[in-house]
Design an enzyme around this catalytic site. Structure first.
Site, PDB file in Angstrom:
ATOM      1  CG  HIS A   1      -8.084   7.719   4.364  1.00  0.00           C
ATOM      2  ND1 HIS A   1      -7.248   6.879   3.679  1.00  0.00           N
ATOM      3  CD2 HIS A   1      -7.903   7.747   5.553  1.00  0.00           C
ATOM      4  CE1 HIS A   1      -6.421   6.292   4.456  1.00  0.00           C
ATOM      5  NE2 HIS A   1      -6.492   7.143   5.643  1.00  0.00           N
TER       6      HIS A   1
ATOM      7  CB  CYS B   1      -4.904   7.180  -2.622  1.00  0.00           C
ATOM      8  SG  CYS B   1      -6.453   7.278  -1.791  1.00  0.00           S
TER       9      CYS B   1
ATOM     10  CG  ASP C   1      -2.087  -1.068   1.239  1.00  0.00           C
ATOM     11  OD1 ASP C   1      -2.282  -1.476  -0.012  1.00  0.00           O
ATOM     12  OD2 ASP C   1      -2.592  -1.114   2.086  1.00  0.00           O
TER      13      ASP C   1
ATOM     14  NE  ARG D   1      -8.106   2.712   7.333  1.00  0.00           N
ATOM     15  CZ  ARG D   1      -7.399   2.403   6.281  1.00  0.00           C
ATOM     16  NH1 ARG D   1      -6.435   3.145   6.091  1.00  0.00           N
ATOM     17  NH2 ARG D   1      -8.040   1.636   5.435  1.00  0.00           N
TER      18      ARG D   1
ATOM     19  NE  ARG E   1      -0.804   1.988   3.838  1.00  0.00           N
ATOM     20  CZ  ARG E   1      -1.280   3.106   3.418  1.00  0.00           C
ATOM     21  NH1 ARG E   1      -2.418   3.427   3.476  1.00  0.00           N
ATOM     22  NH2 ARG E   1      -0.289   3.726   2.429  1.00  0.00           N
TER      23      ARG E   1
END
Length: 283
Positions: A173, A274, A74, A144, A99
């Site tokens: 997000h 992103c 990612d 998040r 992550r």
């Protein structure tokens, strides 16, 4: 029609951080878009990403690259790797273990690039949840980044923070549900934004309506193809080719939508924004 709807748009040169998706795959699930059972095509992801990278250069923007780490597929989603204003970088602290190892790599990159780098105490995923709209930081929470990170980011940059609560897990997000269309605004001017109203709770919808009365309200159909996960230089707005309604709305407001297909990277729950972390200041 308001001034913001009839104004002449001006492109501004931007500096971005990107990461080649050479290790991209979906082998775990940390958002509703990720289905490990579905096959992914790393070569296709890289080819699509390359078109976005090359477009930025063609538009006159500068692109920096961070080296991808083999165990972190990612990492291509660099927007989550920090939030940068005026030469200061607020590093990430990822919510999910999958992550977490990216965070030191981003912090090291910022330091090496000459940014005043702040290591956070609070969970935050960088420009995924923090967007600069004029002088104000729009900050997302709900899935998040935590509420305390909103306090922390305000202290780090000394700016007003407007907290917005995300309620639809598809839009986990802020940058999946809201786009800032004018990266540079003059003193006393209001930034233009576009957003998907139903991605936010009622209180946040009210705040957005009051602060941005001329905003583009995007349909769920366009939101669901990550139409809002876009990058704007003030005139050129890079969006998903499937966001047809949003494309037309942008044209009506004087913007120049440019269509880039990142369908393979959408399998990981990420789109154009992103993959694009804006670097403001320092060099």
């Amino acid at each position: 029609m308001s001034t913001s709807q009839t104004a002449t748009r001006t492109a501004h040169r931007r500096r971005y951080l990107m990461c080649r998706p050479v290790h991209f795959t979906v082998n775990y699930s940390i958002n509703p878009w990720m289905e490990p059972a579905n096959p992914t095509d790393t070569a296709k992801a890289l080819a699509q990403w390359q078109k976005l990278h090359d477009l930025y250069l063609e538009l006159g923007h500068e692109v920096e690259l961070i080296d991808p780490l083999p165990d972190y597929p990612d990492m291509v989603y660099t927007a989550n790797g920090g939030f940068v204003i005026d030469g200061r970088a607020y590093a990430p602290k990822f919510r999910f273990e999958e992550r977490a190892g990216e965070a030191p790599a981003f912090a090291d990159w910022f330091r090496a690039a000459g940014f005043d780098t702040v290591i956070p105490e609070e969970v935050n995923e960088g420009e995924g949840d923090f967007l600069l709209a004029g002088d104000v930081i729009l900050a997302g929470t709900g899935f998040r980044s935590t509420g305390d990170s909103h306090r922390e980011v305000g202290e780090v940059f000394g700016r007003e923070v407007v907290s917005l609560n995300l309620v639809d897990p598809r839009f986990y997000h802020l940058d999946t549900a809201l786009a800032v269309l004018d990266p540079v605004v003059g003193e006393g001017e209001r930034a233009n934004i576009a957003y998907l109203p139903h991605a936010f709770d009622e209180a946040s919808q009210k705040v957005l309506a009051e602060r941005f009365p001329d905003a583009i309200l995007v349909s769920d159909d366009d939101g669901a193809v990550f139409g809002l996960n876009s990058a704007s230089d003030g005139y050129n707005v890079v969006i998903s080719p499937r966001a047809k309604g949003f494309e037309q709305q942008l044209r009506e407001r004087g913007y120049n939508p440019i269509l880039i297909d990142l369908s393979e990277l959408l399998l990981g729950g990420g789109g154009i924004k992103c993959c694009t972390l804006e670097l403001r200041g320092a060099k």
